[in-house]
Motif scaffolding. Structure first.
Motif, PDB file in Angstrom:
ATOM      1  N   GLY A 104      40.643  50.237  38.219  1.00  0.00           N
ATOM      2  CA  GLY A 104      39.526  50.281  37.279  1.00  0.00           C
ATOM      3  C   GLY A 104      38.272  49.652  37.839  1.00  0.00           C
ATOM      4  O   GLY A 104      37.221  49.684  37.218  1.00  0.00           O
ATOM      5  N   GLY A 105      38.427  49.024  39.009  1.00  0.00           N
ATOM      6  CA  GLY A 105      37.274  48.417  39.678  1.00  0.00           C
ATOM      7  C   GLY A 105      37.000  47.016  39.207  1.00  0.00           C
ATOM      8  O   GLY A 105      37.692  46.482  38.342  1.00  0.00           O
ATOM      9  N   GLY A 106      35.991  46.412  39.813  1.00  0.00           N
ATOM     10  CA  GLY A 106      35.628  45.041  39.449  1.00  0.00           C
ATOM     11  C   GLY A 106      35.820  44.109  40.621  1.00  0.00           C
ATOM     12  O   GLY A 106      36.403  44.483  41.641  1.00  0.00           O
ATOM     13  N   ALA A 107      35.317  42.891  40.435  1.00  0.00           N
ATOM     14  CA  ALA A 107      35.320  41.915  41.518  1.00  0.00           C
ATOM     15  C   ALA A 107      36.689  41.279  41.716  1.00  0.00           C
ATOM     16  O   ALA A 107      37.523  41.278  40.816  1.00  0.00           O
ATOM     17  N   HIS A 127      46.371  32.948  41.121  1.00  0.00           N
ATOM     18  CA  HIS A 127      45.170  32.648  41.879  1.00  0.00           C
ATOM     19  C   HIS A 127      44.294  33.891  41.840  1.00  0.00           C
ATOM     20  O   HIS A 127      44.716  34.933  41.364  1.00  0.00           O
ATOM     21  N   TYR A 128      43.075  33.783  42.350  1.00  0.00           N
ATOM     22  CA  TYR A 128      42.141  34.907  42.340  1.00  0.00           C
ATOM     23  C   TYR A 128      41.880  35.364  40.907  1.00  0.00           C
ATOM     24  O   TYR A 128      41.716  34.524  40.026  1.00  0.00           O
ATOM     25  N   GLU A 129      41.875  36.671  40.641  1.00  0.00           N
ATOM     26  CA  GLU A 129      41.575  37.171  39.283  1.00  0.00           C
ATOM     27  C   GLU A 129      42.810  37.159  38.387  1.00  0.00           C
ATOM     28  O   GLU A 129      42.738  37.487  37.210  1.00  0.00           O
ATOM     29  N   GLY A 130      43.959  36.825  38.987  1.00  0.00           N
ATOM     30  CA  GLY A 130      45.170  36.784  38.167  1.00  0.00           C
ATOM     31  C   GLY A 130      46.302  37.592  38.769  1.00  0.00           C
ATOM     32  O   GLY A 130      46.259  37.979  39.938  1.00  0.00           O
ATOM     33  N   ILE A 131      47.334  37.833  37.959  1.00  0.00           N
ATOM     34  CA  ILE A 131      48.554  38.514  38.378  1.00  0.00           C
ATOM     35  C   ILE A 131      48.674  39.812  37.588  1.00  0.00           C
ATOM     36  O   ILE A 131      48.327  39.840  36.397  1.00  0.00           O
ATOM     37  N   ASP A 132      49.143  40.856  38.222  1.00  0.00           N
ATOM     38  CA  ASP A 132      49.369  42.155  37.560  1.00  0.00           C
ATOM     39  C   ASP A 132      50.146  41.927  36.244  1.00  0.00           C
ATOM     40  O   ASP A 132      51.189  41.263  36.233  1.00  0.00           O
ATOM     41  N   GLN A 133      49.612  42.471  35.162  1.00  0.00           N
ATOM     42  CA  GLN A 133      50.159  42.215  33.816  1.00  0.00           C
ATOM     43  C   GLN A 133      51.624  42.633  33.678  1.00  0.00           C
ATOM     44  O   GLN A 133      52.383  42.028  32.913  1.00  0.00           O
ATOM     45  N   ARG A 134      52.040  43.655  34.431  1.00  0.00           N
ATOM     46  CA  ARG A 134      53.408  44.176  34.249  1.00  0.00           C
ATOM     47  C   ARG A 134      54.476  43.164  34.611  1.00  0.00           C
ATOM     48  O   ARG A 134      55.506  43.059  33.933  1.00  0.00           O
ATOM     49  N   VAL A 135      54.236  42.393  35.673  1.00  0.00           N
ATOM     50  CA  VAL A 135      55.256  41.399  36.046  1.00  0.00           C
ATOM     51  C   VAL A 135      55.207  40.203  35.097  1.00  0.00           C
ATOM     52  O   VAL A 135      56.237  39.597  34.779  1.00  0.00           O
ATOM     53  N   LEU A 136      54.010  39.886  34.595  1.00  0.00           N
ATOM     54  CA  LEU A 136      53.907  38.798  33.594  1.00  0.00           C
ATOM     55  C   LEU A 136      54.719  39.177  32.349  1.00  0.00           C
ATOM     56  O   LEU A 136      55.506  38.377  31.837  1.00  0.00           O
TER      57      LEU A 136
END
Ligand code: 4GN
Length: 222
Positions: free
Chosen positions: A54-57, A110-119
């Motif tokens: 989806g893009g983004g920093a 860390h960074y922008e976070g963790i992929d929601q699916r594994v959370l």
């Protein structure tokens, strides 16, 4: 109590080797097991993150790598905690509840976070240490480990927990030690009297007075 910590920066946990928590580790009252998530990257460049769909920093931690790291733990019904500003704010009541577990797995993003699916797949509880954003979950994880460890049998000297701030919902009374006169200021006379009952009453009064002045919100539901 066993803490498994899943992190990209295990070297950030060096402070836990010192002081009260360091002693508790030596005495084997607690066990802090640091797992480097990077060790579970099967990529030839040990890649652990990728650009967001989806893009983004920024970068997002890859779900497959985090999941492999998690699966490497023998998890006999351990609670998985994700440190995040979106979590429930940590307080002493939560600390006390968590200290009754035998095994906690703490996941640090860390960074922008963790992929929601594994959370969604592995996290039982999301916890925040306060309403501010940090560069990673490592410092919050250390705050959690320190605060929970204080409630583990044999970590603190007996009585220290009962006597402290928050244990009865009040702030702590003031403490004094030698010298008896410092820069012209004496220690409150009652503390030198040896009247244990009077001292106890004075300390309780001080606790209430200090709580009223500094944290009146703590008295609201009492
Ligand atoms: C937790 C994590 C603050 C907290 C964090 C907190 C890392 N910052 N208030 N930063 O307890 C995006 C991915 C931010 C993980 C998260």
């Amino acid at each position: 109590m066993k803490f498994d910590v899943l992190t990209l920066f295990p070297e950030m946990f060096e402070p836990l080797k010192t002081s009260v928590i360091g002693k508790a580790v030596e005495k084997e009252r607690i066990d802090i097991n640091l797992i480097n998530i990077r060790d579970f990257s099967e990529d030839k460049h040990k890649k652990v993150d990728d650009t967001p769909y989806g893009g983004g920093a920024g970068m997002v931690m890859k779900p497959d790598v985090v999941y492999k790291a998690y699966q490497s733990l023998h998890k006999e019904k351990a609670k998985v905690i994700y440190m995040s500003p979106q979590g429930k704010t940590l307080n002493q009541q939560m600390v006390e509840r968590l200290s009754k577990e035998n095994h906690l797995i703490i996941l640090c993003g860390h960074y922008e976070g963790i992929d929601q699916r594994v959370l969604d797949k592995i996290v039982d509880e999301e916890i925040s240490i306060g309403d501010y954003v940090l560069t990673g979950g490592e410092i919050p994880a250390m705050v959690l480990i320190d605060s929970v460890s204080r409630y583990v049998e044999g970590v603190l000297k007996q009585d220290s927990i009962q006597e402290e701030s928050f244990s009865d919902g009040l702030l702590e009374y003031p403490q004094y030690t030698r010298p008896e006169i410092f820069e012209g200021e004496s220690v409150p006379e009652i503390l030198l009297s040896g009247h244990h009952e009077k001292i106890e009453r004075w300390r309780k009064e001080k606790s209430v007075e200090i709580t009223k002045r500094k944290r009146p919100d703590l008295l609201k539901n009492k």
